[in-house]
Motif scaffolding. Sequence first.
Motif, PDB file in Angstrom:
ATOM      1  N   ALA A 324     -29.279  23.357   1.599  1.00  0.00           N
ATOM      2  CA  ALA A 324     -30.407  24.137   1.070  1.00  0.00           C
ATOM      3  C   ALA A 324     -31.007  23.481  -0.170  1.00  0.00           C
ATOM      4  O   ALA A 324     -32.230  23.486  -0.360  1.00  0.00           O
ATOM      5  N   ASN A 325     -30.163  22.906  -1.009  1.00  0.00           N
ATOM      6  CA  ASN A 325     -30.644  22.292  -2.245  1.00  0.00           C
ATOM      7  C   ASN A 325     -31.351  20.964  -2.021  1.00  0.00           C
ATOM      8  O   ASN A 325     -31.873  20.376  -2.975  1.00  0.00           O
ATOM      9  N   ARG A 326     -31.367  20.499  -0.774  1.00  0.00           N
ATOM     10  CA  ARG A 326     -32.133  19.289  -0.440  1.00  0.00           C
ATOM     11  C   ARG A 326     -33.177  19.583   0.636  1.00  0.00           C
ATOM     12  O   ARG A 326     -33.577  18.689   1.396  1.00  0.00           O
ATOM     13  N   ASP A 327     -33.630  20.807   0.692  1.00  0.00           N
ATOM     14  CA  ASP A 327     -34.621  21.196   1.690  1.00  0.00           C
ATOM     15  C   ASP A 327     -36.005  20.734   1.236  1.00  0.00           C
ATOM     16  O   ASP A 327     -36.492  21.177   0.188  1.00  0.00           O
ATOM     17  N   PRO A 328     -36.664  19.853   1.992  1.00  0.00           N
ATOM     18  CA  PRO A 328     -37.991  19.368   1.582  1.00  0.00           C
ATOM     19  C   PRO A 328     -39.052  20.457   1.567  1.00  0.00           C
ATOM     20  O   PRO A 328     -40.110  20.268   0.962  1.00  0.00           O
ATOM     21  N   ALA A 329     -38.794  21.592   2.218  1.00  0.00           N
ATOM     22  CA  ALA A 329     -39.744  22.692   2.141  1.00  0.00           C
ATOM     23  C   ALA A 329     -39.740  23.325   0.751  1.00  0.00           C
ATOM     24  O   ALA A 329     -40.669  24.062   0.404  1.00  0.00           O
ATOM     25  N   LYS A 330     -38.720  23.039  -0.051  1.00  0.00           N
ATOM     26  CA  LYS A 330     -38.599  23.643  -1.372  1.00  0.00           C
ATOM     27  C   LYS A 330     -38.667  22.605  -2.491  1.00  0.00           C
ATOM     28  O   LYS A 330     -39.191  22.893  -3.571  1.00  0.00           O
ATOM     29  N   PHE A 331     -38.112  21.426  -2.253  1.00  0.00           N
ATOM     30  CA  PHE A 331     -38.023  20.405  -3.295  1.00  0.00           C
ATOM     31  C   PHE A 331     -38.752  19.140  -2.855  1.00  0.00           C
ATOM     32  O   PHE A 331     -38.544  18.653  -1.744  1.00  0.00           O
ATOM     33  N   ALA A 332     -39.573  18.587  -3.735  1.00  0.00           N
ATOM     34  CA  ALA A 332     -40.240  17.322  -3.448  1.00  0.00           C
ATOM     35  C   ALA A 332     -39.223  16.190  -3.507  1.00  0.00           C
ATOM     36  O   ALA A 332     -38.393  16.147  -4.418  1.00  0.00           O
ATOM     37  N   ASP A 333     -39.296  15.294  -2.515  1.00  0.00           N
ATOM     38  CA  ASP A 333     -38.390  14.144  -2.454  1.00  0.00           C
ATOM     39  C   ASP A 333     -36.957  14.586  -2.753  1.00  0.00           C
ATOM     40  O   ASP A 333     -36.304  14.088  -3.688  1.00  0.00           O
ATOM     41  N   PRO A 334     -36.403  15.502  -1.963  1.00  0.00           N
ATOM     42  CA  PRO A 334     -35.149  16.174  -2.330  1.00  0.00           C
ATOM     43  C   PRO A 334     -33.915  15.295  -2.332  1.00  0.00           C
ATOM     44  O   PRO A 334     -32.919  15.628  -2.970  1.00  0.00           O
ATOM     45  N   GLU A 335     -33.952  14.141  -1.609  1.00  0.00           N
ATOM     46  CA  GLU A 335     -32.778  13.279  -1.569  1.00  0.00           C
ATOM     47  C   GLU A 335     -32.620  12.467  -2.845  1.00  0.00           C
ATOM     48  O   GLU A 335     -31.558  11.890  -3.094  1.00  0.00           O
ATOM     49  N   ALA A 336     -33.662  12.429  -3.668  1.00  0.00           N
ATOM     50  CA  ALA A 336     -33.633  11.623  -4.883  1.00  0.00           C
ATOM     51  C   ALA A 336     -33.063  12.429  -6.049  1.00  0.00           C
ATOM     52  O   ALA A 336     -33.282  13.641  -6.170  1.00  0.00           O
ATOM     53  N   PHE A 337     -32.331  11.741  -6.928  1.00  0.00           N
ATOM     54  CA  PHE A 337     -31.916  12.315  -8.205  1.00  0.00           C
ATOM     55  C   PHE A 337     -33.054  12.083  -9.188  1.00  0.00           C
ATOM     56  O   PHE A 337     -33.443  10.945  -9.453  1.00  0.00           O
ATOM     57  N   GLU A 342     -40.274  18.839 -10.800  1.00  0.00           N
ATOM     58  CA  GLU A 342     -40.742  20.182 -11.117  1.00  0.00           C
ATOM     59  C   GLU A 342     -39.579  21.165 -11.026  1.00  0.00           C
ATOM     60  O   GLU A 342     -38.768  21.093 -10.104  1.00  0.00           O
ATOM     61  N   LYS A 343     -39.490  22.062 -11.980  1.00  0.00           N
ATOM     62  CA  LYS A 343     -38.369  22.998 -12.015  1.00  0.00           C
ATOM     63  C   LYS A 343     -38.520  24.033 -10.907  1.00  0.00           C
ATOM     64  O   LYS A 343     -39.450  24.833 -10.884  1.00  0.00           O
ATOM     65  N   VAL A 344     -37.572  24.011  -9.965  1.00  0.00           N
ATOM     66  CA  VAL A 344     -37.498  24.972  -8.867  1.00  0.00           C
ATOM     67  C   VAL A 344     -36.066  25.492  -8.831  1.00  0.00           C
ATOM     68  O   VAL A 344     -35.124  24.708  -8.931  1.00  0.00           O
ATOM     69  N   PRO A 345     -35.863  26.796  -8.723  1.00  0.00           N
ATOM     70  CA  PRO A 345     -34.487  27.322  -8.754  1.00  0.00           C
ATOM     71  C   PRO A 345     -33.636  26.761  -7.619  1.00  0.00           C
ATOM     72  O   PRO A 345     -34.025  26.805  -6.452  1.00  0.00           O
ATOM     73  N   HIS A 346     -32.482  26.191  -7.974  1.00  0.00           N
ATOM     74  CA  HIS A 346     -31.540  25.735  -6.956  1.00  0.00           C
ATOM     75  C   HIS A 346     -30.539  26.848  -6.669  1.00  0.00           C
ATOM     76  O   HIS A 346     -30.516  27.887  -7.334  1.00  0.00           O
ATOM     77  N   LEU A 347     -29.697  26.626  -5.661  1.00  0.00           N
ATOM     78  CA  LEU A 347     -28.739  27.645  -5.225  1.00  0.00           C
ATOM     79  C   LEU A 347     -27.292  27.234  -5.499  1.00  0.00           C
ATOM     80  O   LEU A 347     -26.369  27.841  -4.954  1.00  0.00           O
ATOM     81  N   ALA A 348     -27.088  26.234  -6.357  1.00  0.00           N
ATOM     82  CA  ALA A 348     -25.743  25.686  -6.539  1.00  0.00           C
ATOM     83  C   ALA A 348     -24.755  26.709  -7.090  1.00  0.00           C
ATOM     84  O   ALA A 348     -23.550  26.611  -6.823  1.00  0.00           O
ATOM     85  N   PHE A 349     -25.233  27.678  -7.864  1.00  0.00           N
ATOM     86  CA  PHE A 349     -24.341  28.698  -8.407  1.00  0.00           C
ATOM     87  C   PHE A 349     -24.457  30.023  -7.654  1.00  0.00           C
ATOM     88  O   PHE A 349     -24.069  31.077  -8.165  1.00  0.00           O
ATOM     89  N   GLY A 350     -24.973  29.952  -6.432  1.00  0.00           N
ATOM     90  CA  GLY A 350     -25.117  31.165  -5.638  1.00  0.00           C
ATOM     91  C   GLY A 350     -26.290  32.000  -6.116  1.00  0.00           C
ATOM     92  O   GLY A 350     -27.182  31.532  -6.823  1.00  0.00           O
ATOM     93  N   GLY A 351     -26.276  33.246  -5.738  1.00  0.00           N
ATOM     94  CA  GLY A 351     -27.360  34.145  -6.120  1.00  0.00           C
ATOM     95  C   GLY A 351     -27.000  35.573  -5.797  1.00  0.00           C
ATOM     96  O   GLY A 351     -25.920  35.865  -5.282  1.00  0.00           O
ATOM     97  N   GLY A 352     -27.908  36.468  -6.113  1.00  0.00           N
ATOM     98  CA  GLY A 352     -27.656  37.871  -5.842  1.00  0.00           C
ATOM     99  C   GLY A 352     -26.439  38.375  -6.601  1.00  0.00           C
ATOM    100  O   GLY A 352     -26.125  37.925  -7.705  1.00  0.00           O
ATOM    101  N   ASN A 353     -25.711  39.304  -5.978  1.00  0.00           N
ATOM    102  CA  ASN A 353     -24.562  39.907  -6.664  1.00  0.00           C
ATOM    103  C   ASN A 353     -23.395  38.944  -6.825  1.00  0.00           C
ATOM    104  O   ASN A 353     -22.499  39.191  -7.635  1.00  0.00           O
ATOM    105  N   HIS A 354     -23.404  37.820  -6.092  1.00  0.00           N
ATOM    106  CA  HIS A 354     -22.307  36.870  -6.184  1.00  0.00           C
ATOM    107  C   HIS A 354     -22.672  35.640  -7.019  1.00  0.00           C
ATOM    108  O   HIS A 354     -22.020  34.600  -6.909  1.00  0.00           O
TER     109      HIS A 354
END
Length: 407
Positions: A324-337, A342-354
């Motif tokens: 999900a954190n490398r989805d090109p629909a959300k992140f430009a050039d997602p495979e690159a470090f 542009e700041k877009v929320p990632h999901l590395a720390f989960g979300g919601g109640n968890h």
Amino acid sequence: MTDSTLANSTPAEQTPPPRAVPVADWVTIDDLFRDPFPIYRRMREEAPVHWVPAVNRYMVTSYDACHTIENDQDVFSANEDGSLMKRAMGHSMLRKDDPEHMVDRQSYGTVLRPKAIKETWLRIFQQNSETYLARLKAAGPGADLVWDYAAPYAAENLRIIMGFHNASQEDMQRWSQTMINGTGNYADDPAVWAASEQSFREVDDAIDEMLPRLRANPDASLLSGLAAMPIPLEAIRANMKMTIGGGLNEPRDVLGVAVWALLDHPGQRDQVLADTSLFPRAFEEAVRWVAPIGMYPRQTTRDTVLEGVFLPKGARLGVVIGAANRDPAKFADPEAFDINREKVPHLAFGGGNHFCAGTWVARSSVADVALPQLFAQLPNLRLDPDNPAVDAGWVFRGMTALPVLWD
């Protein structure tokens, strides 16, 4: 009703039926462990969800689908049947839904929150970083930054925060790795289970020894706070094991990945060294680029359609944050470090109640302390060209080798 009205209407019978789930029988656990990202790219391009026989679950790889799951515990339950985590660590808050999840989470109080970090733990992070930096320097150029610094540093921080005054950082590392191996034991390796179960028992014994000591002599630690609450012992044990796992591997692995990425991208390294306020951005990009917890499970509570794909009641899912954190629909050039993206929320720390309770500890110990100290105290820190860095894993991913040189 006119013909044009009919043409513009969308009655239920005209809605396209949900698509069948494609089967990714070409995926192997070994391939995922070595490098999952080409696999994730192929899967995302085909569909947001696949049935993967090798891991006996549906793998969800698109950002939107993973985000939907994180925010709908009524349909996507954390309380999975046959959970590997329950077997490896007990029934912790991570495998519970609200309200049971929230009861456990609130029992942690403010120990892991920013105020406690600023007032109590930041000083300890700084002291521990100095200790293990001295050991890294003593080992000399060619030492492994993960195993000679990042791992013991993260383990000692966690040991003190949790209140395991009867254990060592080496114990914490062994407990964490063997139980994490259990939670990711999709190959059902009996040797992995044996090591995990041994650590399970050792952690229980350590907790049982510490609780009365901390009731008599309370301190700022997590176990001390739990010792003063009317909480079932099994809940304390399970949640402590869960914290030993994620609380050690997340800061260790994001620290290793961040150093590796900066050293492999000298332009961005120089940018950060010229403006050390950018270390937090390097941290966030590293945790997006290689999520330390790459996949976690969920289970459907009823028949549902996720991003156009039908899932039956009881479907066991793998929410693949690493994809999900490398989805090109959300992140430009997602495979690159790229710390300048542009700041877009990632999901590395989960979300919601968890959302991960240890997020602030990881950010502070890595971005505020470890990264600045490493680059300040190891002049011309660089990768060892004769001993390449190695990253591995998919349920959990990080550096397994990071030899470095400095002047």
